[in-house]
Design an enzyme around this catalytic site. Structure first.
Site, short mmCIF file in Angstrom:
data_model
loop_
_atom_site.label_atom_id
_atom_site.label_comp_id
_atom_site.label_asym_id
_atom_site.label_seq_id
_atom_site.Cartn_x
_atom_site.Cartn_y
_atom_site.Cartn_z
N SER A 296 -28.43 -12.11 -11.73
CA SER A 296 -28.76 -13.48 -12.16
C SER A 296 -28.93 -13.51 -13.68
CB SER A 296 -30.02 -13.95 -11.44
OG SER A 296 -30.24 -15.33 -11.65
N HIS B 39 -30.46 -21.04 -7.37
CA HIS B 39 -29.19 -20.65 -6.73
C HIS B 39 -28.93 -21.46 -5.45
CE1 HIS B 39 -29.15 -17.43 -9.63
NE2 HIS B 39 -30.30 -16.98 -9.18
#
Length: 430
Positions: free
Chosen positions: A94, A207
């Protein structure tokens, strides 16, 4: 012996802690300087927050993200500039993907800091409505978890009851994200199937499709950045494949706010590339722990024992007078840390990027073939350095010091193809 062909990994949000980077800044001047550079770029005392807290402030998304990135870059500079390592490939989880791209040279450090600070603000803003949640699911495969999310989401058709897989961390650990009620229902279904489900203390449904407004705004921020070429490959945690070029960066990083992080795809790709060792660079050791079942040897630089192990390997060399891959790696490390004073992109590409990539390819070929490093190989690396010094506009005294450092470190009377060392001149520079 030196580390074999290896990857470097950078962790994401959640790895922050009060005191992060303090010990490293005391041991390494380059870490202290890098964190001061971060303070200047952001116009605030980020390092003070990292060292002293409070945790409530450090955990805020807009603070945690630049803190993690800054420490990742600082520790990478130790790994590359102080120890002379050059990775075969990199990846990040990420936020960590932005750190990886920064260390590869694709994003300038000040730009990256401001970018992730804004990313954090946008993500924090997406949490203001309080409608989202996340949960970690342990003990079931990602496929089973995804099916439970589909079933929970299908119970409502107005778009306000969505839960999706947001992180595939391993074959036994998946994270889900979405509307609170949908996450609750999916969690119940998964618990009945034997999973251990842990609600996460996060500020937004990261996400997931709920982050679409933030992703659109982040895309605008990304469009303002000038991207450089990657000095080593970086694997996208969305696609599980290396970035083809800098042109893909903005799109994939924007998608990263809404699309799932697929860390298992990253691991699969690394294995196909014959990577068996990785170094985790940044706070904590979460990625090392995730890799426990992946038959990889992982060293976390935030673990003192691992740090000493990696440092010790960097100082081991073959008998004096023999040329080694470590010498070629050190030439790449020196080229990276020479300050650039030339902003002509054409000259930089021809005088820095092209010869640098040539030495990278040479190192890869030598590793794959097992061929002994020869004088001609060293000459190519030194010619690359000569070109970088000249193109970047470095002063001649810096070049003299760097070359003498190479001679001393590797026990060489002279460097093939380089001008003879002028001891009297060097002493005058002290």
């Amino acid at each position: 012996m030196m580390l074999d062909k290896h990857a470097i990994w950078f962790p994401g949000q959640g790895s922050q802690r009060v005191g992060m980077g303090k010990a490293h800044s005391e041991r390494y001047e380059i870490v202290k300087d890098t964190l001061e550079e971060a303070n200047e770029a952001l116009g605030r005392n980020l390092s003070g927050l990292m060292f002293e807290g409070p945790m409530t402030e450090l955990t805020k998304t807009e603070n945690a993200q630049p803190a993690i990135l800054a420490l990742g870059v600082a520790m990478y500079r130790v790994y590359s500039r102080e120890w002379g390592y050059v990775p075969a490939i990199a990846a990040g989880h990420s936020l960590g993907e932005i750190t990886a791209l920064t260390c590869s040279g694709a994003i300038a450090f000040p730009d990256a800091l401001r970018l992730v600070h804004k990313r954090g603000e946008l993500m924090q803003g997406a949490a203001a409505s309080g409608i989202g949640a996340m949960a970690a699911v342990n003990g079931l495969s990602p496929t089973v978890v995804a099916l439970a999310c589909l079933e929970a989401s299908a119970s409502c058709t107005d778009g306000n009851h969505v839960v999706v897989v947001s992180n595939i961390n391993s074959e036994q650990q998946t994270v889900i994200s979405g509307h609170k009620e949908a996450v609750r229902q999916a969690s119940q279904r998964l618990a009945l199937q034997g999973a251990s489900v842990i609600p996460l203390q996060v500020s937004a449904p990261f996400h997931s499709p709920l982050m679409a407004p933030a992703a659109a705004q982040f895309a605008e921020e990304l469009s303002r950045i000038a991207y450089g070429e990657l000095s080593f490959p970086v694997v996208s945690s969305l696609t599980g494949m290396p970035y083809k070029d800098a042109g893909e960066i903005a799109e994939l990083l924007a998608r990263g706010l809404t699309d799932p992080v697929n860390w298992t795809a990253v691991i699969r790709y690394l294995k196909t590339d014959n990577i068996t060792t990785a170094v985790e660079i940044g706070p904590g050791n979460v990625l090392k722990r995730l890799a426990q079942r992946d038959h990889l040897s992982v060293f976390a630089l935030d673990d003192r024992e691992d740090e000493v192990h990696v440092l010790t390997m960097s100082r081991q060399s073959e008998p004096a007078g023999r040329y080694t891959i470590e010498l070629l790696n050190r030439c790449l490390a020196i080229a990276t840390c020479i300050r650039n004073r030339n902003w002509n992109q054409v000259e930089y590409e021809q005088g820095v990027s092209v010869p640098y990539r040539g030495v990278q390819r040479l190192i890869d070929q030598l590793r794959e073939s097992g061929e002994q490093v020869s004088e001609e190989h060293v000459k190519q690396a030194l010619a690359m350095l000569e070109s970088v010094f000249q193109t970047k506009g470095a002063p001649v005294e810096e070049k003299e010091r760097r070359f003498e450092g190479l001679r001393t470190e590797f026990g060489l009377d002279s460097l093939p193809g380089a001008a003879p060392y002028n001891r009297e001149y060097a002493d005058s520079l002290q």
